[in-house]
Design a protein around this motif. Structure first.
Motif, PDB file in Angstrom:
ATOM      1  N   ASN A   1       0.836  -1.201   0.000  1.00 55.85           N
ATOM      2  CA  ASN A   1       0.000   0.000   0.000  1.00 55.85           C
ATOM      3  C   ASN A   1       0.872   1.252   0.000  1.00 55.85           C
ATOM      4  N   ARG A   2       0.241   2.388  -0.269  1.00 53.43           N
ATOM      5  CA  ARG A   2       0.974   3.652  -0.304  1.00 53.43           C
ATOM      6  C   ARG A   2       1.438   4.050   1.100  1.00 53.43           C
TER       7      ARG A   2
ATOM      8  N   CYS B   1       2.753   3.916   6.476  1.00 57.73           N
ATOM      9  CA  CYS B   1       1.932   3.035   5.647  1.00 57.73           C
ATOM     10  C   CYS B   1       0.461   3.395   5.774  1.00 57.73           C
TER      11      CYS B   1
ATOM     12  N   SER C   1      -2.122   1.621   5.102  1.00 57.62           N
ATOM     13  CA  SER C   1      -2.888   0.535   5.733  1.00 57.62           C
ATOM     14  C   SER C   1      -2.849   0.681   7.239  1.00 57.62           C
TER      15      SER C   1
END
Length: 471
Positions: free
Chosen positions: A277-278, A305, A307
């Protein structure tokens, strides 16, 4: 006081096409009638769309702020756009830049004219506005329009009806916030730990939890197109609990512990190696008192992160802003052939397809922003929102819209500049050299554009960092 004229070749004003000379004549008449000195005029051709050069030049002129008090004058609402939604967006953009917009034809503020036309008080409203008016009439009858909020479905007579399994989750979210004093990130984490899925079968995020906590639909109130119908359907939350949630959320926002408005250089480029994830930019402010009684404060900026931040589902992966950006400079400076610099992510066709997809996503967000502007105008037309409040709320939307236009233009330029492999490599090396030699001298927004030209993504995990080149 000074006035700026904005003209569009062949624009429709009150159902009639007006030439540039006619618009100029009316503008000069407006200035003479109201005592304004002409500061400047800006023109766009009939074929100009979102990236009008005259419009951009006018915004830059206003934002310079060295001309004293200025107003922007247009021949009529039609000069700002072929439909009221586009006209409202451009009107709000000009006003957010710092100039009130007036109609030369009527002498009144363009915002008022747009709201009046939207509400049907003035003739000549386009078909799209008449369709929206019909939808507002359906909303007045309490008929659900569009996708129902989580916890409800559209039942008989198009009224919202409770979905029991989802309703339990909504009440659980409110209970976690009020009774267990969990923040929205921790609530998202709890829902994901409990294996409770969203309606689409995905993980919960901070945004989805926040939207539920703010949605007045759970009070039994239906709101759409500026229409608000209390007791339209069964409520899931009591008014007192809903009010407490809004008060607590407002206090947390005022606390100033959210993300900084100052942009992060690597936004959109950094990804978590653990979950894919970004990594998003986060800013935290801390205050403390020393033993001597002195007050100290500091701001910490880092990439974390998404997430972990939004869904609480990834392990703790954070990177200090300055350290990661320094590491990126090191990776860019490594000599050709080093595995740390990595290979091009896909070929020329894949790159072009990626940029085209990026443009499509940006345009989708732009359309969504225009719909939000239209919703604000609709609320003002129905008397639910004062015009000044509409302007205030719309300013934030059009600010994002301008940033999206910049991103779209940059992406289109990259797509148009797609060259042969050798030319691309030469251009990439020149761009990289410029970045490395003038890193601290290049403004942040320009540095972002240059980085995105040559960097596909940066994958990080602790001390490990991997940089994927576009070329």
């Amino acid at each position: 006081m000074k006035a700026i004229g904005y003209f569009v070749e062949g624009a429709q004003v009150n159902g009639e096409e007006r030439s540039l000379s006619q618009q100029t004549e009316r503008f000069l008449g407006f200035c003479q009638e109201h005592g304004y000195q002409v500061a400047a005029t800006f023109v766009d051709t009939k074929e100009a769309e979102e990236g009008e050069s005259g419009f951009r030049q006018m915004l830059s002129f206003i934002e310079r702020g060295d001309h004293g008090f200025v107003v922007a004058v247009v021949g009529g609402v039609g000069v700002l756009g072929s439909d009221l939604g586009r006209a409202a967006t451009k009107m709000l953009t000009i006003e957010a830049a710092g100039a009130t917009v007036y109609e030369a034809e009527s002498g009144e503020e363009a915002a008022k004219a747009i709201v009046e036309q939207w509400g049907g008080k003035a003739g000549g409203a386009p078909v799209s506005e008449r369709v929206r008016a019909a939808m507002r009439r359906r909303a007045v009858r309490g008929e659900a329009l569009g996708r129902p909020p989580y916890g409800y479905c559209v039942g008989a007579k198009r009224r919202l009806e409770i979905v029991p399994d989802e309703a339990v989750v909504v009440q659980y979210i409110f209970r976690l916030y009020l009774e267990e004093d969990l923040g929205i990130r921790r609530i998202a984490g709890r829902l994901n730990e409990d294996n409770i899925l969203t309606r689409r079968g995905g993980h919960w995020s901070m945004v989805s939890v926040r939207d539920i906590l703010r949605n007045r639909a759970y009070l039994g109130t239906y709101s759409r197109f500026g229409v608000r119908i209390p007791d339209s359907h069964r409520a899931l939350v009591s008014p007192s609990d809903f009010r407490k949630v809004q008060e607590n959320m407002a206090k947390r926002r005022r606390g100033g512990t959210g993300r900084s408005l100052q942009p992060f250089l690597l936004s959109g480029l950094v990804f978590c190696s653990r979950c894919g994830n970004r990594m998003i930019g986060v800013s935290r402010r801390q205050h403390w008192t020393t033993k001597a009684g002195d007050t100290r404060k500091a701001t910490y900026r880092y990439y974390q992160c998404e997430s972990r931040t939004n869904q609480n589902t990834c392990s703790y992966n954070t990177q200090r802003e300055a350290e990661l950006e320094a590491r990126v400079r090191e990776l860019l400076a490594e000599p050709n052939g080093s595995t740390a610099r990595l290979q091009r992510a896909g070929g020329a066709e894949a790159y072009a397809e990626e940029v085209a997809g990026e443009i499509e996503r940006i345009e989708g967000r732009q359309r969504q922003n225009r719909r939000q502007v239209e919703a604000l105008v609709g609320e003002a037309a129905s008397g639910q929102l004062p015009i000044e409040r509409m302007k205030s709320l719309g300013a934030g939307i059009v600010k994002e819209q301008r940033e999206l236009e910049r991103e779209a233009q940059e992406a289109r330029s990259r797509l148009a500049a797609e060259r042969s492999e050798a030319e691309r490599e030469e251009h990439a090396e020149a761009t990289c050299k410029r970045l490395l030699t003038r890193w601290d001298d290049i403004p942040l927004d320009e540095r972002q554009v240059l980085l995105r030209e040559i960097v596909d993504r940066i994958e990080v995990d602790g001390d490990e960092a991997r940089l994927l080149r576009r070329h």
